[in-house]
Design an enzyme around this catalytic site. Structure first.
Site, PDB file in Angstrom:
ATOM      1  N   GLY A  48       0.818  -1.219   0.000  1.00  0.00           N
ATOM      2  CA  GLY A  48       0.000   0.000   0.000  1.00  0.00           C
ATOM      3  C   GLY A  48       0.845   1.259   0.000  1.00  0.00           C
ATOM      4  O   GLY A  48       0.555   2.219  -0.716  1.00  0.00           O
ATOM      5  N   CYS A  49       1.892   1.258   0.799  1.00  0.00           N
ATOM      6  CA  CYS A  49       2.753   2.437   0.891  1.00  0.00           C
ATOM      7  C   CYS A  49       3.541   2.651  -0.400  1.00  0.00           C
ATOM      8  O   CYS A  49       3.792   3.783  -0.801  1.00  0.00           O
ATOM      9  CB  CYS A  49       3.682   2.322   2.096  1.00  0.00           C
ATOM     10  SG  CYS A  49       2.768   2.316   3.658  1.00  0.00           S
ATOM     11  N   THR A  50       3.914   1.569  -1.060  1.00  0.00           N
ATOM     12  CA  THR A  50       4.586   1.676  -2.351  1.00  0.00           C
ATOM     13  C   THR A  50       3.639   2.270  -3.384  1.00  0.00           C
ATOM     14  O   THR A  50       4.015   3.175  -4.135  1.00  0.00           O
ATOM     15  CB  THR A  50       5.097   0.294  -2.816  1.00  0.00           C
ATOM     16  OG1 THR A  50       6.073  -0.163  -1.873  1.00  0.00           O
ATOM     17  CG2 THR A  50       5.708   0.364  -4.205  1.00  0.00           C
ATOM     18  N   ALA A  53       3.292   6.021  -2.591  1.00  0.00           N
ATOM     19  CA  ALA A  53       4.509   6.775  -2.909  1.00  0.00           C
ATOM     20  C   ALA A  53       4.694   6.912  -4.420  1.00  0.00           C
ATOM     21  O   ALA A  53       5.038   7.993  -4.913  1.00  0.00           O
ATOM     22  CB  ALA A  53       5.723   6.100  -2.289  1.00  0.00           C
TER      23      ALA A  53
END
Length: 157
Positions: A48-50, A53
């Site tokens: 999710g964070c990838t 970003a």
């Protein structure tokens, strides 16, 4: 469930100085006089964070053209952030807040529901800080997917 502090439109943005992925200190005060999107995410290099970003990376030129800089903050150490920046060719500063002081000051760390359970952790959040250092938009519990498109639509960026 104890609710963390919640910033609201008009509040003065808490100042901070944190190390970036190279260990260099970056201060919010360096962005005085311009708008900046500060987003908080749980962990570098997770799916999710990838996605989030890379979404900021892919929209950075348009955000910059609208006069908005982007900063990402997580509890990850600079070494992990450096790998994240290199792996995904991220083109904006990622800052390290392992003590979670800035996360807490922005209300982006505390109790939250995760898969129906109450846990303590990073609350995925984004803030638009105006040129005067005030909160222009505060978004808590955002979704990683489609977040940047929603920001651009909601804030007319």
């Amino acid at each position: 469930m104890t609710a963390p502090v919640r910033l609201e439109v008009g509040d003065i943005a808490p100042l901070f100085t944190l190390p970036d992925s190279t260990g260099k200190p970056v201060a919010l005060s360096e962005y005085a006089g311009q708008r900046v999107l500060v987003y908080f995410y749980p962990a570098a290099m997770t799916p999710g964070c990838t996605k989030e970003a890379c979404d900021f990376r892919d929209n950075l030129a348009e955000l910059n053209e609208a006069g908005v800089a982007v900063i990402g903050i997580s509890p990850d150490k600079p070494e992990k952030l450096a790998k994240f920046v290199e792996r995904d060719q991220l083109n904006f500063p990622l800052l390290s807040d392992p003590e979670k002081k800035v996360l807490t000051a922005y209300g982006a760390y505390g109790e939250k529901k995760l898969y129906g359970k109450v846990v303590t952790g990073v609350i995925r959040s984004t803030f638009l800080i105006d040129a005067d250092g005030r909160i222009a938009a505060a978004m808590y519990n955002v979704r990683a997917t489609g977040h940047v498109a929603k920001i651009r639509r909601d804030l007319s960026l």
